[in-house]
Design a protein around this motif. Structure first.
Motif, mmCIF file in Angstrom:
data_model
loop_
_atom_site.group_PDB
_atom_site.id
_atom_site.type_symbol
_atom_site.label_atom_id
_atom_site.label_comp_id
_atom_site.label_asym_id
_atom_site.label_seq_id
_atom_site.Cartn_x
_atom_site.Cartn_y
_atom_site.Cartn_z
ATOM 1 N N GLY A 1 -3.603 4.047 4.330
ATOM 2 C CA GLY A 1 -3.075 3.802 5.669
ATOM 3 C C GLY A 1 -3.475 2.461 6.220
ATOM 4 O O GLY A 1 -3.978 1.584 5.508
ATOM 5 N N SER B 1 -1.968 -0.194 9.581
ATOM 6 C CA SER B 1 -0.687 -0.766 9.984
ATOM 7 C C SER B 1 -0.140 -1.759 8.956
ATOM 8 O O SER B 1 1.019 -1.696 8.556
ATOM 9 C CB SER B 1 -0.870 -1.462 11.338
ATOM 10 O OG SER B 1 0.307 -2.100 11.736
ATOM 11 N N ASN C 1 0.906 -0.123 5.680
ATOM 12 C CA ASN C 1 2.188 0.570 5.843
ATOM 13 C C ASN C 1 3.357 -0.407 5.754
ATOM 14 O O ASN C 1 4.371 -0.132 5.096
ATOM 15 C CB ASN C 1 2.236 1.281 7.212
ATOM 16 C CG ASN C 1 1.309 2.474 7.302
ATOM 17 O OD1 ASN C 1 0.870 3.019 6.296
ATOM 18 N ND2 ASN C 1 1.011 2.901 8.518
ATOM 19 N N GLY D 1 3.504 5.056 11.997
ATOM 20 C CA GLY D 1 4.129 4.068 11.111
ATOM 21 C C GLY D 1 5.473 3.562 11.579
ATOM 22 O O GLY D 1 6.053 2.680 10.937
ATOM 23 N N ASP E 1 5.230 -0.062 12.206
ATOM 24 C CA ASP E 1 4.887 -0.752 10.951
ATOM 25 C C ASP E 1 6.120 -0.897 10.063
ATOM 26 O O ASP E 1 6.346 -1.942 9.448
ATOM 27 C CB ASP E 1 3.818 0.031 10.192
ATOM 28 C CG ASP E 1 2.607 0.356 11.048
ATOM 29 O OD1 ASP E 1 2.341 -0.399 12.007
ATOM 30 O OD2 ASP E 1 1.936 1.361 10.765
ATOM 31 N N GLY F 1 2.530 7.554 7.465
ATOM 32 C CA GLY F 1 3.128 6.219 7.523
ATOM 33 C C GLY F 1 3.771 5.761 6.222
ATOM 34 O O GLY F 1 4.081 4.579 6.074
#
Length: 365
Positions: free
Chosen positions: A84, A86, A89, A300, A303, A339
């Motif tokens: 994980g 940001s 992702n 997500g 992202d 995500g």
């Protein structure tokens, strides 16, 4: 603490990744759908991201078992554990869903979580030659998703290994086109070092504003970063945008967009079910959301919006098409937990790209 680069999982002789992500600390997400009453029992605001210690994270994971909601995905396990963060992702989405060559700069621990991060990212074709393995623990985050698909995050980062600014070299950035980053006061030193080297190598820099708490609590260093003129593209969601310009008479997303566009070549503000607005030069576009009707988990969404938007930019597409691509990819990730986009939801995205007459990615097999 010795750091060693991981062996490249694809082919060391290939060209530099087109897009690099800076995620100083590799991160493992524990994602679960929970009854919202759990959110009253844990510290911090609902819907945001507040750091916790490892002991608190383990307490929350134990509590989760009593507050599980049945999942429409019929998951065999109540908690989904995946790589994980940001930036990870966004990078994984660009590689897996759009076929763009991507790499990640950062560090992971030599523990089970570190191995899981490496396995997950490499299986999606991400170049890991700039990821250092360091003795120590890998960062973890609990992502709690309520019945409406809203997510509350509690990361434990303080004791985790991470790459430092003085460990970066210009070679990390040489030959790449874009550097993708997420704002964090805890990584400000490595962010500033990366921006300086990226600019020396003529690499464009993209910044995500991270969370409304991060903007609210550490606004001044963020403003200095934006006002430096070194950030080429900035992504914010509606809450982050409002925090950025708080105190203005009209603290709405449009005003925030104008502010960001003063300092960045491209600026985009995502508005959840209301789509997004973006500005480049004098052009402003507004694009509706896609796929919002089946929002299982918002984790997500921003992202993956960035994945689609960046794909459009590297393909030289118009601002409107970049936003439509972002809406399609952002819409694809909210249809399942976590995500990471599932193969079925990549197919869903490709179908919507065709409907909108957008270019279909050439996916590496």
């Amino acid at each position: 603490m010795g750091a060693e680069p991981l062996l490249h999982t694809v082919n060391d002789s290939e060209a530099s990744p087109l897009i690099l992500g800076l995620q100083p600390a590799a991160l493992i997400d524990h994602v679960s759908r929970v009854d919202s009453s759990l959110l009253d029992r844990i510290p911090g605001d609902r819907g945001g991201s507040m750091p916790v210690g490892m002991e608190e994270l383990e307490n929350i994971l134990r509590e989760v078992k009593s507050y599980i909601l049945s999942s429409p995905d019929d998951l065999t396990t109540p908690v989904k554990t995946i790589a994980g963060g940001s930036v990870a992702n966004t990078i994984r989405g660009l590689s897996a869903g759009f076929g763009i060559s991507c790499g990640i700069i950062g560090a992971c621990g030599d523990d089970e979580q570190g191995k899981l991060f490496v396995s997950n990212m490499s299986s999606h074709g991400v170049n890991l030659s700039r990821l250092r393995m360091i003795k120590g623990p890998t960062a973890q985050c609990v992502c709690l998703v309520d019945a409406l698909g809203n997510r509350t995050m509690r990361p434990s980062l303080s004791s985790a290994v991470k790459v430092q600014g003085n460990e970066l070299t210009r070679d990390d950035f040489k030959g790449s086109k874009w550097l993708v980053m997420r704002y964090s006061i805890f990584n400000i030193e490595v962010i500033e070092a990366a921006v300086k080297m990226a600019k020396q190598e003529k690499v464009f820099v993209s910044l995500d504003l991270a969370s409304f708490e991060m903007v609210r609590d550490f606004r001044l260093p963020l403003l200095q970063l934006l006002e430096s003129g070194d950030i080429d593209l900035c992504f914010a969601n509606e809450d982050e945008a409002k925090e950025l310009i708080r105190g203005e008479k009209d603290a709405d997303p449009e005003v925030a967009l104008e502010f960001l566009a003063k300092h960045c070549q491209w600026a985009a503000v995502t508005l959840g079910a209301n789509g997004c607005i973006a500005k480049h030069g004098k052009e402003i576009v507004r694009v509706p959301a896609i796929g919002e009707s089946k929002a299982t988990d918002a984790t997500g969404a921003g992202d993956l919006f960035a994945s689609g938007f960046l794909y459009g930019l590297v393909k030289g597409l118009s601002l409107e098409k970049c936003c439509q691509l972002g809406s399609c990819s952002g819409g694809s990730v909210i249809r399942a937990l976590g995500g990471e986009v599932t193969p079925e939801n990549w197919q869903w995205m490709h179908k919507h790209l065709q409907i909108k007459g957008l270019p279909l990615p050439e996916i590496r097999q």
